[in-house]
Design an enzyme around this catalytic site. Structure first.
Site, short mmCIF file in Angstrom:
data_model
loop_
_atom_site.label_atom_id
_atom_site.label_comp_id
_atom_site.label_asym_id
_atom_site.label_seq_id
_atom_site.Cartn_x
_atom_site.Cartn_y
_atom_site.Cartn_z
N CYS A 24 135.37 53.38 114.07
CA CYS A 24 136.38 54.05 113.24
C CYS A 24 136.91 55.34 113.90
CB CYS A 24 135.79 54.38 111.87
SG CYS A 24 136.97 55.24 110.80
N LYS A 51 129.86 46.32 102.64
CA LYS A 51 129.62 47.72 102.27
C LYS A 51 128.42 47.85 101.34
CE LYS A 51 134.57 48.59 102.62
NZ LYS A 51 135.83 48.77 101.94
N1 LIG Z 1 142.72 58.23 105.34
C1 LIG Z 1 141.35 57.89 105.67
C2 LIG Z 1 141.35 56.62 106.48
C3 LIG Z 1 139.93 56.12 106.75
C4 LIG Z 1 139.91 54.63 107.10
O1 LIG Z 1 140.97 53.93 107.06
N2 LIG Z 1 138.72 54.13 107.42
C5 LIG Z 1 138.59 52.72 107.71
C6 LIG Z 1 137.73 52.47 108.95
S1 LIG Z 1 138.47 53.19 110.39
C7 LIG Z 1 137.84 52.04 106.57
O2 LIG Z 1 136.88 52.57 106.10
N3 LIG Z 1 138.28 50.83 106.20
C8 LIG Z 1 137.57 50.05 105.25
C9 LIG Z 1 138.45 49.57 104.14
O3 LIG Z 1 139.60 50.02 104.05
O4 LIG Z 1 137.97 48.74 103.35
C10 LIG Z 1 140.73 59.06 106.44
O5 LIG Z 1 141.48 59.80 107.10
O6 LIG Z 1 139.51 59.25 106.34
#
Ligand SMILES: N[C@@H](CCC(=O)N[C@@H](CS)C(=O)NCC(=O)O)C(=O)O
Length: 239
Positions: A24, A51
């Site tokens: 990530c 998760k």
């Molecule tokens: N806007 C969030 C974006 C975080 C994000 O998109 N994380 C992704 C992994 S890189 C995630 O957890 N995706 C899992 C999902 O959306 O189910 C931040 O800046 O923390």
């Protein structure tokens, strides 16, 4: 104003846990800021494809990163980075409000660029792949116009914008080995910035040692136009 007021908000003393995913880029932002600040923390990786319940309880959007400050869970990478910056010297964000706003703008730009990189590696056919590559080059050219003498975004001092773009550029260490998409053509300042970030210990240490292989496997498994290119590169390497 009380001249005895501390220059930072309440210093952090609670134990810090960064709830993470190995690939990530948003997690990496937080890991970079933690390293820049010299803050010890525990990194707890989770599988985003399965998760765990404890994670869903502390992550309202079900996304990484989450920073546990003692029992308090903070989510959203920009918020986490600003919290760490506000509570620990030395400040990475500029003191001037207008400059700080400008830095926040480019942090948003970095997030939009991550979405575009995702659209690139998920593109279903060659036409879409090449179109997304051209869009990435256009975005890169916009950043080139915003850069000064370097080596970092705002000159000699590492800032939160640098913590955002280190993980952005890291994708290209793997992507550039697949094919020449012309991402860097005519962009000397951007290339110099990329090199400075790639050599920064906080950026280097924000991922596990096997990150390139993991990213390679992840990209290969997309079933996308890029995955197919990777398969033909592998086949011609074998021939
Ligand atoms: N806007 C969030 C974006 C975080 C994000 O998109 N994380 C992704 C992994 S890189 C995630 O957890 N995706 C899992 C999902 O959306 O189910 C931040 O800046 O923390």
């Amino acid at each position: 104003m009380d001249s005895s007021a501390p220059s930072i908000a309440t210093p952090n003393v609670a134990p810090l846990t960064l709830v993470s995913h190995a690939l990530c880029p948003y997690v990496q932002r937080a890991a970079i800021v933690l390293a820049e600040k010299g803050l010890p923390f525990e990194r707890r990786d989770i599988d985003l494809a399965a998760k765990p319940d404890w994670f869903l309880k502390i992550s309202p959007l079900g996304k990484t990163p989450v920073l546990l400050v003692g029992d308090e869970a903070i989510f959203e990478s920009a918020v986490i980075c600003e919290y760490l910056d506000e509570t620990t010297p030395a400040r990475l964000h500029p003191a001037d409000a207008l400059q700080r706003a400008r830095h926040r703008s480019w942090i948003e730009f970095g997030s939009a660029l991550l979405n575009l990189i995702g659209a690139f590696y998920n593109a279903g056919d060659e036409q879409a792949l090449n179109a997304r590559a051209a869009e990435i080059h256009t975005r890169f050219a916009q950043i080139e116009s915003a850069l000064g003498d370097g080596p970092f975004f705002a000159g000699p001092h590492f800032s939160l914008v640098d913590a955002v773009f280190g993980p952005v550029f890291r994708y290209f260490d793997v992507l550039d080995r697949i094919a020449d998409f012309g991402f860097w053509t005519g962009l000397p300042k951007l290339q110099r910035w990329r090199q400075a970030l790639a050599a920064r210990p906080s950026v280097l240490g924000a991922v596990h040692a096997d990150y390139p292989e993991r990213l390679h496997r992840f990209l290969q498994a997309r079933g996308s136009a890029l995955s197919r290119r990777m398969m033909s590169v592998a086949a011609s390497d074998r021939a």
